[in-house]
Design a protein around this motif. Structure first.
Motif, PDB file in Angstrom:
ATOM      1  N   ASP A  42       0.833  -1.205   0.000  1.00 30.46           N
ATOM      2  CA  ASP A  42       0.000   0.000   0.000  1.00 30.46           C
ATOM      3  C   ASP A  42       0.866   1.252   0.000  1.00 30.46           C
ATOM      4  O   ASP A  42       2.098   1.189  -0.052  1.00 30.46           O
ATOM      5  N   GLY A  43       0.215   2.414   0.081  1.00 34.26           N
ATOM      6  CA  GLY A  43       0.940   3.684   0.027  1.00 34.26           C
ATOM      7  C   GLY A  43       1.924   3.872   1.156  1.00 34.26           C
ATOM      8  O   GLY A  43       2.929   4.585   1.002  1.00 34.26           O
ATOM      9  N   ALA A  44       1.676   3.235   2.303  1.00 33.87           N
ATOM     10  CA  ALA A  44       2.590   3.367   3.444  1.00 33.87           C
ATOM     11  C   ALA A  44       3.976   2.827   3.127  1.00 33.87           C
ATOM     12  O   ALA A  44       4.963   3.234   3.759  1.00 33.87           O
ATOM     13  N   LYS A  45       4.081   1.925   2.149  1.00 31.62           N
ATOM     14  CA  LYS A  45       5.389   1.348   1.805  1.00 31.62           C
ATOM     15  C   LYS A  45       6.321   2.392   1.203  1.00 31.62           C
ATOM     16  O   LYS A  45       7.543   2.201   1.185  1.00 31.62           O
ATOM     17  N   THR A  46       5.804   3.503   0.719  1.00 28.44           N
ATOM     18  CA  THR A  46       6.663   4.557   0.170  1.00 28.44           C
ATOM     19  C   THR A  46       7.349   5.372   1.253  1.00 28.44           C
ATOM     20  O   THR A  46       8.223   6.186   0.958  1.00 28.44           O
ATOM     21  N   LEU A  47       6.978   5.158   2.518  1.00 28.94           N
ATOM     22  CA  LEU A  47       7.566   5.892   3.640  1.00 28.94           C
ATOM     23  C   LEU A  47       8.355   5.002   4.586  1.00 28.94           C
ATOM     24  O   LEU A  47       8.911   5.506   5.567  1.00 28.94           O
ATOM     25  N   ASP A  48       8.428   3.690   4.303  1.00 24.71           N
ATOM     26  CA  ASP A  48       9.014   2.788   5.301  1.00 24.71           C
ATOM     27  C   ASP A  48      10.531   2.662   5.220  1.00 24.71           C
ATOM     28  O   ASP A  48      11.147   2.002   6.056  1.00 24.71           O
ATOM     29  N   GLY A  49      11.166   3.278   4.212  1.00 25.43           N
ATOM     30  CA  GLY A  49      12.619   3.235   4.098  1.00 25.43           C
ATOM     31  C   GLY A  49      13.181   1.911   3.623  1.00 25.43           C
ATOM     32  O   GLY A  49      14.399   1.725   3.608  1.00 25.43           O
ATOM     33  N   ASP A  50      12.312   0.993   3.198  1.00 28.47           N
ATOM     34  CA  ASP A  50      12.748  -0.331   2.761  1.00 28.47           C
ATOM     35  C   ASP A  50      12.673  -0.405   1.236  1.00 28.47           C
ATOM     36  O   ASP A  50      11.576  -0.398   0.667  1.00 28.47           O
ATOM     37  N   PRO A  51      13.811  -0.496   0.517  1.00 24.98           N
ATOM     38  CA  PRO A  51      13.774  -0.565  -0.947  1.00 24.98           C
ATOM     39  C   PRO A  51      13.169  -1.859  -1.479  1.00 24.98           C
ATOM     40  O   PRO A  51      12.874  -1.956  -2.675  1.00 24.98           O
ATOM     41  N   GLY A  52      12.951  -2.837  -0.621  1.00 23.49           N
ATOM     42  CA  GLY A  52      12.341  -4.085  -1.048  1.00 23.49           C
ATOM     43  C   GLY A  52      10.828  -4.039  -1.104  1.00 23.49           C
ATOM     44  O   GLY A  52      10.194  -4.971  -1.609  1.00 23.49           O
ATOM     45  N   THR A  53      10.223  -2.987  -0.568  1.00 22.83           N
ATOM     46  CA  THR A  53       8.770  -2.827  -0.627  1.00 22.83           C
ATOM     47  C   THR A  53       8.434  -1.605  -1.469  1.00 22.83           C
ATOM     48  O   THR A  53       9.264  -0.707  -1.660  1.00 22.83           O
ATOM     49  N   TYR A  54       7.212  -1.550  -1.943  1.00 19.49           N
ATOM     50  CA  TYR A  54       6.805  -0.461  -2.834  1.00 19.49           C
ATOM     51  C   TYR A  54       5.283  -0.423  -2.909  1.00 19.49           C
ATOM     52  O   TYR A  54       4.594  -1.370  -2.512  1.00 19.49           O
ATOM     53  N   GLU A 152       8.691   3.063  -4.894  1.00 22.65           N
ATOM     54  CA  GLU A 152       9.432   2.610  -3.712  1.00 22.65           C
ATOM     55  C   GLU A 152       9.444   3.656  -2.608  1.00 22.65           C
ATOM     56  O   GLU A 152       9.252   3.342  -1.432  1.00 22.65           O
ATOM     57  N   THR A 153       9.733   4.905  -2.983  1.00 26.30           N
ATOM     58  CA  THR A 153       9.964   5.941  -1.975  1.00 26.30           C
ATOM     59  C   THR A 153       9.401   7.271  -2.451  1.00 26.30           C
ATOM     60  O   THR A 153       9.542   7.635  -3.620  1.00 26.30           O
ATOM     61  N   VAL A 154       8.778   7.988  -1.525  1.00 25.11           N
ATOM     62  CA  VAL A 154       8.423   9.392  -1.725  1.00 25.11           C
ATOM     63  C   VAL A 154       8.980  10.160  -0.538  1.00 25.11           C
ATOM     64  O   VAL A 154       8.794   9.760   0.614  1.00 25.11           O
ATOM     65  N   ASP A 155       9.677  11.252  -0.829  1.00 30.41           N
ATOM     66  CA  ASP A 155      10.268  12.059   0.231  1.00 30.41           C
ATOM     67  C   ASP A 155       9.944  13.522  -0.024  1.00 30.41           C
ATOM     68  O   ASP A 155       9.796  13.954  -1.171  1.00 30.41           O
ATOM     69  N   PHE A 156       9.845  14.289   1.051  1.00 33.83           N
ATOM     70  CA  PHE A 156       9.467  15.693   0.978  1.00 33.83           C
ATOM     71  C   PHE A 156      10.558  16.565   1.596  1.00 33.83           C
ATOM     72  O   PHE A 156      11.126  16.204   2.627  1.00 33.83           O
ATOM     73  N   THR A 157      10.823  17.698   0.974  1.00 35.94           N
ATOM     74  CA  THR A 157      11.709  18.699   1.567  1.00 35.94           C
ATOM     75  C   THR A 157      10.844  19.797   2.155  1.00 35.94           C
ATOM     76  O   THR A 157      10.059  20.433   1.446  1.00 35.94           O
ATOM     77  N   ILE A 158      10.970  19.982   3.457  1.00 36.80           N
ATOM     78  CA  ILE A 158      10.171  20.984   4.137  1.00 36.80           C
ATOM     79  C   ILE A 158      11.081  21.968   4.856  1.00 36.80           C
ATOM     80  O   ILE A 158      12.199  21.644   5.216  1.00 36.80           O
TER      81      ILE A 158
END
Length: 216
Positions: A42-54, A152-158
């Motif tokens: 699910d979408g939470a996998k983009t925040l878990d820091g694990d490149p094996g999930t997506y 795999e990953t979504v990151d934000f610059t704040i």
């Protein structure tokens, strides 16, 4: 150490706990997330820091081009860039997406839109003039083959926390629970914070003076 110093330290950490924990969460996606061997992609996998999930959503239609992940950043921020990393299998790579944002959860179709960003390489950072946002959607309008994206990953610059309603402990009526047993150490406070926290320290002084502890 005199009593004044102890009270100032306690006041500062009270403000951290009351104002500063802003945890990111993926709260909405279209379709049904793929499940495999007990893992929900699910979408939470983009925040878990694990490149094996997506994130992998099951939508039968090819060229759907309306895939999105809606995030709640926990509190209001100045947002200046978004990074999207695809799982690079040469099929499910994001090639074009929009950043949508709002201060309240109005739904992805009613959010403000920053123009589309194109990048077929699977690791795209989209920078823009800072905007005030709490809710942010990565809205994917194209993949390189038309099939659903694997993100795999979504990151934000704040740029710091923009909390509108700070809560202050009023010391005019006495110290209450701030002094003594409820005082927290620096290490204890920071170890308790979850990932993706924003820490904001502000001090307000009405009187600067010295109060020495009584002696026998």
């Amino acid at each position: 150490m005199n009593l004044r110093d102890i009270v100032v330290v306690s006041l500062g950490f009270h403000c951290i706990l009351a104002q500063s924990i802003c945890q990111w969460a993926a709260i909405e996606t279209p379709g049904t997330p793929w499940e495999n061997e007990g893992i929900t992609y699910d979408g939470a996998k983009t925040l878990d820091g694990d490149p094996g999930t997506y994130w992998n959503t099951i939508i039968a239609e090819r060229y759907f081009n309306q895939w999105y992940i809606l995030y709640d950043l926990g509190c209001q921020h100045l947002l200046s860039s978004v990074r999207v990393i695809s799982r690079n299998d040469e099929i499910h790579v994001v090639s074009k997406f929009e950043v949508r944002y709002s201060l309240t959860n109005v739904g992805v179709d009613s959010m403000s839109v920053i123009r589309s960003h194109s990048d077929p390489d699977g690791d795209a950072t989209y920078s823009f003039l800072p905007v005030e946002a709490r809710f942010v959607a990565v809205y994917i309008t194209e993949t390189i083959t038309g099939y659903q994206p694997y993100v795999e990953t979504v990151d934000f610059t704040i740029a710091g926390s923009m909390l509108l309603e700070p809560t202050w402990q009023n010391l005019e009526d006495g110290f209450h629970g701030l002094f003594g047993g409820d005082t927290l150490s620096t290490q204890a406070v920071f170890e308790a914070l979850p990932p993706h926290s924003v820490i904001k320290l502000r001090f307000r002084f009405w009187t600067i003076d010295t109060w020495d502890a009584p002696t026998d």
